[in-house]
Design an enzyme around this catalytic site. Sequence first.
Site, PDB file in Angstrom:
ATOM      1  N   HIS A 145      45.147  52.211  43.984  1.00 41.52           N
ATOM      2  CA  HIS A 145      45.157  53.088  45.299  1.00 41.52           C
ATOM      3  C   HIS A 145      44.512  54.294  45.061  1.00 41.52           C
ATOM      4  O   HIS A 145      43.691  54.696  45.949  1.00 41.52           O
ATOM      5  CB  HIS A 145      46.554  53.097  45.795  1.00 41.52           C
ATOM      6  CG  HIS A 145      46.758  52.013  46.626  1.00 41.52           C
ATOM      7  ND1 HIS A 145      48.210  51.784  46.794  1.00 41.52           N
ATOM      8  CD2 HIS A 145      46.102  51.082  47.377  1.00 41.52           C
ATOM      9  CE1 HIS A 145      48.169  50.546  47.793  1.00 41.52           C
ATOM     10  NE2 HIS A 145      47.026  50.231  47.849  1.00 41.52           N
ATOM     11  N   ARG A 194      37.387  34.469  34.029  1.00 41.65           N
ATOM     12  CA  ARG A 194      36.910  35.416  34.452  1.00 41.65           C
ATOM     13  C   ARG A 194      37.769  36.759  34.275  1.00 41.65           C
ATOM     14  O   ARG A 194      37.243  37.989  34.345  1.00 41.65           O
ATOM     15  CB  ARG A 194      36.933  35.402  35.975  1.00 41.65           C
ATOM     16  CG  ARG A 194      38.153  35.070  36.519  1.00 41.65           C
ATOM     17  CD  ARG A 194      38.132  34.687  37.824  1.00 41.65           C
ATOM     18  NE  ARG A 194      38.060  35.795  39.097  1.00 41.65           N
ATOM     19  CZ  ARG A 194      38.225  35.594  40.496  1.00 41.65           C
ATOM     20  NH1 ARG A 194      38.124  34.442  40.790  1.00 41.65           N
ATOM     21  NH2 ARG A 194      38.157  36.662  41.051  1.00 41.65           N
ATOM     22  N   GLU A 253      33.825  26.481  45.078  1.00 38.07           N
ATOM     23  CA  GLU A 253      33.832  27.217  44.004  1.00 38.07           C
ATOM     24  C   GLU A 253      34.427  26.799  42.525  1.00 38.07           C
ATOM     25  O   GLU A 253      34.822  27.156  41.695  1.00 38.07           O
ATOM     26  CB  GLU A 253      34.880  28.583  44.155  1.00 38.07           C
ATOM     27  CG  GLU A 253      36.367  27.993  44.817  1.00 38.07           C
ATOM     28  CD  GLU A 253      37.084  29.339  45.177  1.00 38.07           C
ATOM     29  OE1 GLU A 253      37.026  30.497  44.702  1.00 38.07           O
ATOM     30  OE2 GLU A 253      38.304  28.828  45.645  1.00 38.07           O
ATOM     31  N   ARG A 266      41.077  33.356  54.783  1.00 37.54           N
ATOM     32  CA  ARG A 266      41.386  32.309  53.644  1.00 37.54           C
ATOM     33  C   ARG A 266      42.522  32.028  53.173  1.00 37.54           C
ATOM     34  O   ARG A 266      43.595  32.909  53.108  1.00 37.54           O
ATOM     35  CB  ARG A 266      40.448  33.152  52.197  1.00 37.54           C
ATOM     36  CG  ARG A 266      40.304  31.902  51.156  1.00 37.54           C
ATOM     37  CD  ARG A 266      40.866  32.037  49.850  1.00 37.54           C
ATOM     38  NE  ARG A 266      41.283  33.363  49.129  1.00 37.54           N
ATOM     39  CZ  ARG A 266      40.418  33.718  48.353  1.00 37.54           C
ATOM     40  NH1 ARG A 266      39.471  33.241  47.797  1.00 37.54           N
ATOM     41  NH2 ARG A 266      41.168  34.944  47.639  1.00 37.54           N
ATOM     42  N   ASN A 318      32.631  33.917  42.016  1.00 36.34           N
ATOM     43  CA  ASN A 318      33.620  34.468  40.973  1.00 36.34           C
ATOM     44  C   ASN A 318      34.002  33.208  40.142  1.00 36.34           C
ATOM     45  O   ASN A 318      33.873  33.125  38.804  1.00 36.34           O
ATOM     46  CB  ASN A 318      34.503  35.295  41.385  1.00 36.34           C
ATOM     47  CG  ASN A 318      34.091  36.288  42.518  1.00 36.34           C
ATOM     48  OD1 ASN A 318      33.121  36.731  42.248  1.00 36.34           O
ATOM     49  ND2 ASN A 318      35.099  36.968  43.176  1.00 36.34           N
ATOM     50  N   ASP A 319      34.719  32.289  41.040  1.00 34.42           N
ATOM     51  CA  ASP A 319      35.298  31.227  40.282  1.00 34.42           C
ATOM     52  C   ASP A 319      34.298  30.246  39.862  1.00 34.42           C
ATOM     53  O   ASP A 319      34.426  29.596  38.662  1.00 34.42           O
ATOM     54  CB  ASP A 319      36.233  30.327  41.274  1.00 34.42           C
ATOM     55  CG  ASP A 319      37.628  31.400  41.199  1.00 34.42           C
ATOM     56  OD1 ASP A 319      38.127  31.501  40.042  1.00 34.42           O
ATOM     57  OD2 ASP A 319      38.154  31.619  42.267  1.00 34.42           O
ATOM     58  N   CYS A 334      30.859  34.572  49.447  1.00 40.88           N
ATOM     59  CA  CYS A 334      31.680  35.553  49.559  1.00 40.88           C
ATOM     60  C   CYS A 334      32.011  36.009  48.018  1.00 40.88           C
ATOM     61  O   CYS A 334      32.895  36.855  47.941  1.00 40.88           O
ATOM     62  CB  CYS A 334      32.881  35.344  50.250  1.00 40.88           C
ATOM     63  SG  CYS A 334      33.834  33.778  49.557  1.00 40.88           S
ATOM     64  N   ARG A 350      41.257  37.593  52.080  1.00 43.32           N
ATOM     65  CA  ARG A 350      42.084  37.269  51.158  1.00 43.32           C
ATOM     66  C   ARG A 350      43.519  37.619  51.613  1.00 43.32           C
ATOM     67  O   ARG A 350      43.878  38.400  51.653  1.00 43.32           O
ATOM     68  CB  ARG A 350      41.705  38.247  49.783  1.00 43.32           C
ATOM     69  CG  ARG A 350      40.378  37.661  49.081  1.00 43.32           C
ATOM     70  CD  ARG A 350      40.610  38.378  47.711  1.00 43.32           C
ATOM     71  NE  ARG A 350      39.414  38.066  47.093  1.00 43.32           N
ATOM     72  CZ  ARG A 350      38.133  38.492  46.946  1.00 43.32           C
ATOM     73  NH1 ARG A 350      37.797  39.692  47.589  1.00 43.32           N
ATOM     74  NH2 ARG A 350      37.178  38.030  45.986  1.00 43.32           N
TER      75      ARG A 350
END
Length: 600
Positions: free
Chosen positions: A200, A491, A457, A356, A480-481, A528, A319
């Site tokens: 954060h 990853r 993916e 998603r 990414n995947d 994405c 997400r």
Amino acid sequence: MTIRIEASAAAPGVAIGPAWRYPRRPTQEETAAEHDRQRSSRGAVRPKLTKAQSVAAVTDAAHRAADQLTALADRLSEAGRGDDAGIFGAQAMMATDTALLDEAIRRVRAGMDPVEAVAESATAAAEMLAAVDDELLSARSADIRDVGARIGRILRGEQPELPERPSIAVADDLPPSVTAEIPAGFLLGVALAGGSRTSHAVILARGLGIPAVVGAAGLLEAVDAATDAAVAAGSPAPFAIAVDGSRGEILLEPSDEDIGIFRGRADELAKRTRRAAALRDRPGATADGERVALVANIGTPDDAPRALEAGAEGVGLFRTEFLYMTRLTPPTEHEQMLAYRRVMTAFGPDRPVVIRLADVGGDKGIPYLGRPAEADPFLGGRATRLADRPHDLMRRQLRAIWQAGALAEVTPHAMAPMVATVSDVKLLLQLRDEARDDLRSKKLPCAGKMVTGIMVETPSAAIIAAELAQMVDFFSIGTNDLTQYLMAADRGNASLSSLQDALHPSVLRTIAGVVRDADSAGIPVAVCGELAGDPAGALILVGLGVDELSADAGSLDGIRAALAAVTRAELDGLSTRALASVDAESVRAIVAPYLARLAD
Ligand code: PEP
Ligand code: MG
């Protein structure tokens, strides 16, 4: 002498200023005095406070912490920083949450000192969250530690430490509330030995346009040694530090020449940022006017305002795991509906929000799923593979999405992650329709239709894309995947970073095939994964025929500017050459001249 330290880039920008070490290292005299104070305070508190008084002290301190945090959230909100305010609103709730307060009271009742009881309870709650190996969760774990430290300070009657001049914060991880309480203009940059892009403190820094780097191994030791050397040389003033949050670089005691180089980079960056931000009101398009929808990836409803401000034309990836991960029991349907409705309402009927379905399991293990440990979680029970067991996760989530769409008066959009087979999609569509029929039969709110897509993916989904495209309304490619599975490179394994480059021609050729199959079926294709937010990736993807790019709000200006500088014909040429390349380096070299136009 200048010391150069490698780090990971976390928030773009360049800053130079005095180092401010958090927490400050106590001097030897202070350490001795603290030791004495603790001994006498233990002696003083124990005989004076009964258990009941200690319980009251802890309870009072927790509520005061909650009040302070609520006030901080209100201040941020009034200053137009609604997203940051959300962090402290959540912290205010944690301060009096059972996991922290009831546990601390239990320890006090067992005879523990109030300050220790709060510290131990906060550590236990934080460790529980951190044990789930996930970046988002460790960020929440830092929040609980931060809240525990605040309650501890209140019990000890102390003020938080803050810098006395505009400085660059140097820390292992900077508590978010300290970041937010530093007076405006006093935080020039953030350099963390630990932390992550999603901690954060870093999110706050990014939101404020403050450069940040994370994961700087050896930073604290180097800063402490330099401080000791400065003190030994009779110079008590803090030394300078330079941070490049775009490249992930730190310089301790930079030379005049280094400072000149960093200032040059800062000027160049400021110029580009001004130019890119000036395009915000324009929708995404190439120089010759071909439209490319630029939409945002978001992780929580609090991310929605920032995405809108960045000119997002919708949400391409919401997400939803956040709803599942920071808790001990599954979220209720109602809770989910509220979160989805909030984002749908913020974006309105003309800017679709793609929800998603929860990508849980795998590396995002969740204790209440009661799943056995797996040797290869990324190749294990993940997402869609957990659809109808346990807890009916997907069914409940689809019900919440149907209802949210009806209540927000928009057509809901949903997509399933980790699809590998035709039966995965059949199950998705079956659960979707059953959820709708059940809501209708019970006369509960339910949208008229749900635009339903899948993430491509897994290599399997890419290979059978022609069949899958007949079954759904859209594809969204998760690079990414897709990259990790095509390259057989985990990853999360930092030592394999050269294999994790989504610009590798094997990934690009796979994407080209998916686009071709989607075109034949007449459905749109989005991307994405992180590749979409990288200007080089954005140009190649649009060249390959991708219709929509979904990226973090902070990346949208950069990809919008990159697209606006090239024509369709140039992108065609670019993608043809990229597909014919043999490695990711050659692809980057092919794109570089087009990106260089942005520097002019
Ligand atoms: C992806 O895999 O590219 C993606 C966007 O999903 P996530 O990063 O959440 O796995
Ligand atoms: Mg994925």
